[in-house]
Scaffold this motif. Structure first.
Motif, mmCIF file in Angstrom:
data_model
loop_
_atom_site.group_PDB
_atom_site.id
_atom_site.type_symbol
_atom_site.label_atom_id
_atom_site.label_comp_id
_atom_site.label_asym_id
_atom_site.label_seq_id
_atom_site.Cartn_x
_atom_site.Cartn_y
_atom_site.Cartn_z
ATOM 1 N N ILE A 162 -1.605 9.721 -7.977
ATOM 2 C CA ILE A 162 -1.241 8.437 -8.554
ATOM 3 C C ILE A 162 -2.533 7.645 -8.762
ATOM 4 C CG2 ILE A 162 0.158 6.357 -8.328
ATOM 5 C CD1 ILE A 162 1.808 8.902 -8.451
ATOM 6 N N LYS A 163 -2.960 7.562 -10.016
ATOM 7 C CA LYS A 163 -4.207 6.874 -10.314
ATOM 8 C C LYS A 163 -3.965 5.381 -10.536
ATOM 9 C CE LYS A 163 -6.495 10.909 -12.361
ATOM 10 N NZ LYS A 163 -7.188 11.455 -13.550
ATOM 11 N N HIS A 164 -5.057 4.650 -10.690
ATOM 12 C CA HIS A 164 -4.965 3.190 -10.766
ATOM 13 C C HIS A 164 -4.217 2.695 -12.001
ATOM 14 C CE1 HIS A 164 -8.365 3.932 -13.470
ATOM 15 N NE2 HIS A 164 -8.126 2.734 -13.982
ATOM 16 N N ASP A 165 -4.119 3.529 -13.056
ATOM 17 C CA ASP A 165 -3.432 3.093 -14.262
ATOM 18 C C ASP A 165 -1.983 3.565 -14.313
ATOM 19 O OD1 ASP A 165 -4.054 5.753 -14.495
ATOM 20 O OD2 ASP A 165 -4.904 5.617 -16.518
ATOM 21 N N ASP A 166 -1.508 4.127 -13.222
ATOM 22 C CA ASP A 166 -0.120 4.593 -13.138
ATOM 23 C C ASP A 166 0.766 3.445 -12.667
ATOM 24 O OD1 ASP A 166 2.349 5.875 -12.109
ATOM 25 O OD2 ASP A 166 1.254 7.748 -12.426
ATOM 26 N N LEU B 100 3.103 3.489 -10.786
ATOM 27 C CA LEU B 100 3.436 3.657 -9.377
ATOM 28 C C LEU B 100 2.244 3.405 -8.443
ATOM 29 C CD1 LEU B 100 5.669 6.864 -9.579
ATOM 30 C CD2 LEU B 100 6.424 4.547 -9.104
ATOM 31 N N HIS B 101 1.087 3.099 -9.008
ATOM 32 C CA HIS B 101 -0.059 2.803 -8.144
ATOM 33 C C HIS B 101 0.230 1.551 -7.320
ATOM 34 C CE1 HIS B 101 -4.254 1.539 -7.147
ATOM 35 N NE2 HIS B 101 -4.408 2.852 -7.029
ATOM 36 N N TRP B 102 -0.326 1.474 -6.154
ATOM 37 C CA TRP B 102 0.036 0.398 -5.227
ATOM 38 C C TRP B 102 -0.303 -0.988 -5.777
ATOM 39 C CZ3 TRP B 102 -3.002 -3.283 -2.811
ATOM 40 C CH2 TRP B 102 -4.380 -3.119 -2.857
ATOM 41 N N THR B 103 -1.179 -1.079 -6.731
ATOM 42 C CA THR B 103 -1.545 -2.384 -7.292
ATOM 43 C C THR B 103 -0.700 -2.772 -8.504
ATOM 44 O OG1 THR B 103 -3.208 -1.389 -8.763
ATOM 45 C CG2 THR B 103 -3.934 -2.070 -6.556
ATOM 46 N N LYS B 104 0.204 -1.906 -8.935
ATOM 47 C CA LYS B 104 0.906 -2.138 -10.190
ATOM 48 C C LYS B 104 2.335 -2.649 -9.968
ATOM 49 C CE LYS B 104 -2.512 -0.945 -12.871
ATOM 50 N NZ LYS B 104 -3.588 -0.819 -11.888
ATOM 51 N N GLN C 158 2.126 9.259 14.363
ATOM 52 C CA GLN C 158 0.836 8.693 14.747
ATOM 53 C C GLN C 158 -0.269 9.176 13.805
ATOM 54 O OE1 GLN C 158 0.769 6.290 17.391
ATOM 55 N NE2 GLN C 158 2.916 6.568 16.782
ATOM 56 N N ARG C 159 -0.029 8.951 12.527
ATOM 57 C CA ARG C 159 -0.981 9.393 11.499
ATOM 58 C C ARG C 159 -0.790 8.534 10.250
ATOM 59 N NH1 ARG C 159 1.665 12.809 7.490
ATOM 60 N NH2 ARG C 159 3.890 12.763 7.933
ATOM 61 N N TRP C 160 -1.842 8.489 9.428
ATOM 62 C CA TRP C 160 -1.738 7.898 8.103
ATOM 63 C C TRP C 160 -1.203 8.969 7.141
ATOM 64 C CZ3 TRP C 160 -2.019 2.870 7.602
ATOM 65 C CH2 TRP C 160 -2.791 2.120 8.488
ATOM 66 N N PHE C 161 -0.374 8.565 6.194
ATOM 67 C CA PHE C 161 0.096 9.506 5.178
ATOM 68 C C PHE C 161 0.361 8.755 3.880
ATOM 69 C CE2 PHE C 161 3.984 7.727 6.768
ATOM 70 C CZ PHE C 161 4.933 7.835 5.763
ATOM 71 N N HIS C 162 0.355 9.492 2.779
ATOM 72 C CA HIS C 162 0.582 8.893 1.459
ATOM 73 C C HIS C 162 2.020 9.137 1.038
ATOM 74 C CE1 HIS C 162 -0.074 7.685 -2.725
ATOM 75 N NE2 HIS C 162 -1.247 7.190 -2.341
ATOM 76 N N LEU C 163 2.623 8.136 0.420
ATOM 77 C CA LEU C 163 4.027 8.240 0.024
ATOM 78 C C LEU C 163 4.246 9.183 -1.152
ATOM 79 C CD1 LEU C 163 4.960 4.475 0.390
ATOM 80 C CD2 LEU C 163 5.447 6.324 1.978
ATOM 81 N N LEU D 81 0.835 -1.203 0.000
ATOM 82 C CA LEU D 81 0.000 0.000 0.000
ATOM 83 C C LEU D 81 0.871 1.254 0.000
ATOM 84 C CD1 LEU D 81 -2.815 -0.759 2.602
ATOM 85 C CD2 LEU D 81 -3.148 -0.267 0.177
ATOM 86 N N SER D 82 0.412 2.273 -0.701
ATOM 87 C CA SER D 82 1.134 3.544 -0.705
ATOM 88 C C SER D 82 0.701 4.448 0.440
ATOM 89 C CB SER D 82 0.922 4.263 -2.041
ATOM 90 O OG SER D 82 1.505 3.519 -3.092
#
Length: 825
Positions: free
Chosen positions: A209-213, A215-219, A198-203, A184-185
């Protein structure tokens, strides 16, 4: 898993010439696309985001596999005990102190099953918003889940299977039905709340970063099986099935255990058990182990009476067993074999990134995430014989003593912990040794990492070349020249730094005319670090001449395998028959990395032209090369690399198959499309090449390399107007790429648009004042347009930077005669 920085427009996006497999993807048209460079920035090397500096065992032993003939005593049972993993718990009974330290280390927590106890993040129905995506973290029946955007961009619920690391952040892994495990990113900042944690953050907080990138977490570029597994677990086997596109990745131990650094322990266990018996004791002096991590045993550091600096009592080895062992995870590198043996040179099984733009600054300071191996091997400390465990306790994975105390183990406090040295007495917070000699960069948003090149601050280089320096890290409101003046007042005008190659690499990366001369001085320098010499040799690839070919010859027999690889990089592109006598001996080099690089360089030599005495060695090295790419068959770069190898061998059908496989894995992987289009050019199938490039552009519309390649294809199809549109777009997308502007200008000139052509060339010359092609084109185009005086100015500039070029001199003389000027003597 590491978050790779996505490259923004305007940044230097030229990257390492060495991808995470055995050799570069060959782009036959010599186009390095924007997408390719972005890909390497995100994909190169294996991630180790949260694990502290790994050091080999201080006084423990190291197992190696294969090649060692055990003494008869070990065979008392009549058979050699199997060599296998036994797990860290098997070691704990005898090595209780080391086990206790390890259990509290980040190595122990590098990867864990996700449980309420191991997960640090807030899964109490917490939420996080990122560019319109509302993610939710929650628990159900003692399991942990995240609802977030999936591979299709739609909100989907996923179970969290594993954790990665503990400090200063923790990441979470999701398992998919095909065996892929993705990181997960969105990560958990595990620092105390008072430090912003003590927080959530995005890398990737600043870009969507969309799903077709990619660098997306699923790619692909967030895939644990390739990117992360080797460094977060012990005894990993990727087990990718290319036919089914599925993984069955397995490990011997989920975290970084004893056998990561010490090797498989079964023979050592057998030896230990024999010591408890009344008879048949195994008297093997190696204790069932093949190599000792004992490089520090008996070593003392004494003050040199002449300089007062510490000096090692025993000269260090060129390749250090301990450093190479740590380098498995603490290097920017890519695996081409899973047969790594602790203590052996990392180049045997991995491609190590050289000093390259985008990864390092010109002076060798870390830029992107290169970890500690490459920087440390540049350091004066490494050259003097310092090893990882001189500073770091290996089992606890932390400093041996806090703060400056670790430095004054060797460096006398009365010389270095004084105001006359640090010049910052009374400053709050206190300036430490690391403040000046190991400046910090922050990666993954919160992870601060020290540069291990242990260099003296050089603000004078910052003023001249734009490299960073430790002084202005703190004094950000001051100029680099201000800092350089202060250093000169304190220490005099002469800088005696150990890493003296910044100008050479800067010259190479900016295509200065003196680049070859400066690089040759580094490559042939007796005191330059091996990684710098290797990198300089690689940079000379496009600048090979009769005056520097001897550097490659010497590099091919250097004791450091990375230098031998650099020399092979330098020779790539030269006719294979010409360099066969130089390169063919390396087909049987002790290092597998050298062997497969050698066979790649010689691939284009037809079988009939290979000396009979070398054919068996060539075929064996070729098999190793193919196996290296097959190991990474889940990666488009490996498939494209293999395709290029087949293309050079003349196996066009196999090459086409590999390029297509690369594009199936990732339609965004531009080098495969460019290479395939060029293969079609060679086969007279430019129409098919156009189709491939247009399909790739539909997935990567901002890729300048694809646009440029399409323009070349259209020119060959005699469609100049369509080609001009693509050349113009490529130039606009990547204005600093001199080649694109040059080809665009030539195409304009050929279409009769002379004025526009000259204007494009002038703008390009302002960016690249020493570009020979641009100067020659301006001289000839201006002359043809009747502007002889301007043409002479360009021709004279060209002649000054190509003093031995008779053609340039003849052009100057001809233009002078046209203007009735006397020729220069």
């Amino acid at each position: 898993m590491v978050a790779r920085k996505k490259i923004k427009a305007g940044q230097n996006r030229r990257l390492s010439k060495r991808p995470p497999v055995s050799s570069p993807a060959e782009i036959s048209t010599e186009i390095q696309s924007d997408g390719a460079r972005r890909w390497w920035r995100s994909a190169m090397g294996t991630a180790l985001a949260t694990v502290a500096v790994l050091a080999g065992g201080l006084a423990l032993l190291l197992v190696t596999e294969g090649g060692f003939v055990f003494p008869n005593a070990l065979r008392s049972s009549g058979a050699t005990p199997a060599l296998d993993f036994v797990g860290s718990e098997s070691c704990a009974g005898c090595h209780q102190a080391e086990n206790a330290l390890w259990k509290e280390s980040q190595h122990k927590h590098a990867m864990q099953h996700a449980t309420v106890a191991s997960v640090l993040g807030n899964f109490d129905d917490a939420s996080f918003d990122y560019f319109g995506v509302h993610s939710r973290f929650f628990k159900k029946d003692s399991k942990l889940f995240v609802e977030t955007d999936g591979p299709d961009g739609k909100l989907t619920t996923f179970e969290v299977k594993y954790t990665f690391g503990i400090d200063p952040l923790q990441q979470y892994l999701i398992e998919f039905p095909d065996g892929r495990i993705q990181a997960l990113s969105i990560a958990w900042d595990s620092r105390p709340k008072g430090q912003g944690g003590q927080r959530w953050f995005h890398l990737y907080p600043d870009e969507e970063i969309k799903h077709d990138d990619v660098l997306h977490w699923t790619k692909l570029n967030q895939n644990w099986n390739f990117m992360c597994a080797e460094c977060h677990s012990t005894g990993v086997r990727k087990n990718y099935n290319a036919a089914t596109d599925r993984f069955a990745t397995a490990w011997a131990e989920i975290s970084v255990g004893c056998e990561t650094c010490h090797g498989k322990g079964s023979r050592h266990i057998s030896w230990a058990r024999s010591q408890r018996s009344w008879f048949g004791k195994d008297d093997d002096p190696r204790k069932g182990l093949a190599v000792f991590l004992n490089e520090r045993d008996g070593v003392t550091w004494n003050s040199d009476p002449k300089t007062g600096n510490p000096q090692r009592s025993v000269a260090p080895a060129i390749t250090r067993r301990e450093v190479e062992t740590c380098g498995l995870c603490h290097a920017r590198r890519g695996a081409f074999s899973e047969d790594w043996v602790p203590g052996h040179p990392l180049s045997d099984t991995h491609t190590i990134s050289p000093l390259a733009p985008g990864l390092y600054h010109a002076d060798g300071q870390m830029h992107d995430e290169v970890y500690n191996y490459g920087p440390f091997k540049q350091s004066k400390m490494f050259a003097a014989g310092v090893t990882c465990s001189d500073c770091h306790e290996p089992h606890a994975a932390r400093l041996r003593t806090p703060g400056d105390s670790v430095c004054v183990q060797c460096h006398a406090s009365d010389k270095y912990e004084v105001a006359s040295h640090n010049r910052h007495e009374g400053v709050t917070p206190a300036v430490t040794c690391a403040s000046c000699h190991m400046p910090v960069s922050t990666y993954m948003g919160v992870d601060k990492r020290h540069d291990h090149s242990l260099r003296i601050p050089r603000p004078d280089l910052s003023a001249k070349l734009g490299t960073p320096n430790a002084c202005n890290t703190c004094h950000a409101d001051k100029s680099a020249q201000w800092a350089a003046d202060a250093i000169e007042r304190w220490h005099g005008p002469l800088r005696k730094g150990f890493q003296n190659y910044a100008e050479a690499f800067q010259a190479s990366w900016t295509d200065r005319t003196d680049a070859a001369l400066l690089l040759a001085a580094v490559a042939g320098g007796p005191t330059a670090p091996a990684i710098a010499r290797a990198s300089a040799l690689g940079e000379l690839r496009s600048r090979v001449s009769p005056t520097n070919i001897e550097l490659a010859r010497k590099g091919l027999v250097d004791p450091d395998p990375m230098v031998r690889v650099g020399a092979l990089d330098m020779l790539e592109g030269l006719p294979g028959e010409r360099i066969w006598p130089l390169v063919s001996p390396l087909l049987t080099d002790p290092s597998r990395g050298v062997r497969i690089r050698a066979v790649s360089v010689l691939a284009a030599v037809p079988p009939a032209n290979r000396p009979a005495s070398d054919r068996a060695a060539f075929e064996q090295a070729e098999a190793e090369f193919v196996a290296a790419q097959r190991l990474n068959a889940d990666r488009p770069e490996a498939r494209s690399t293999l395709g290029s190898f087949y293309a050079r061998r003349g196996l066009t059908a196999d090459a086409e198959s590999e390029y297509k496989a690369a594009l199936r894995l990732s339609p965004q992987y531009a080098p495969a499309a460019i290479n395939l289009a060029d293969l079609y050019r060679q086969l007279g199938r430019d129409g098919d090449g156009e189709g491939i490039l247009r399909t790739a552009i539909s997935s990567s519309r901002q890729d300048a390399g694809l646009r440029h390649a399409l323009g070349l294809t259209l020119i060959r199809q005699k469609r100049p107007d369509d080609a001009l549109d693509e050349f113009r777009t490529a130039t606009e997308l990547e204005p600093d790429r001199s080649q694109y502007a040059y080809v665009y200008a030539v195409a304009l000139h050929s279409s009769g648009r002379v004025h526009e052509s000259i204007e494009v060339l002038k703008k390009n010359l302002a960016r690249h004042p020493d570009d020979r092609d641009i100067l020659l084109a301006l001289a000839t185009f201006s002359r043809d347009a009747g502007n002889v005086a301007e043409a002479l100015d360009y021709a004279e500039r060209l002649s000054r930077i190509t003093s031995n070029d008779r053609g340039a001199a003849a052009l100057v003389d001809a233009l002078r005669r046209q203007l009735n000027k006397p020729s220069a003597q």
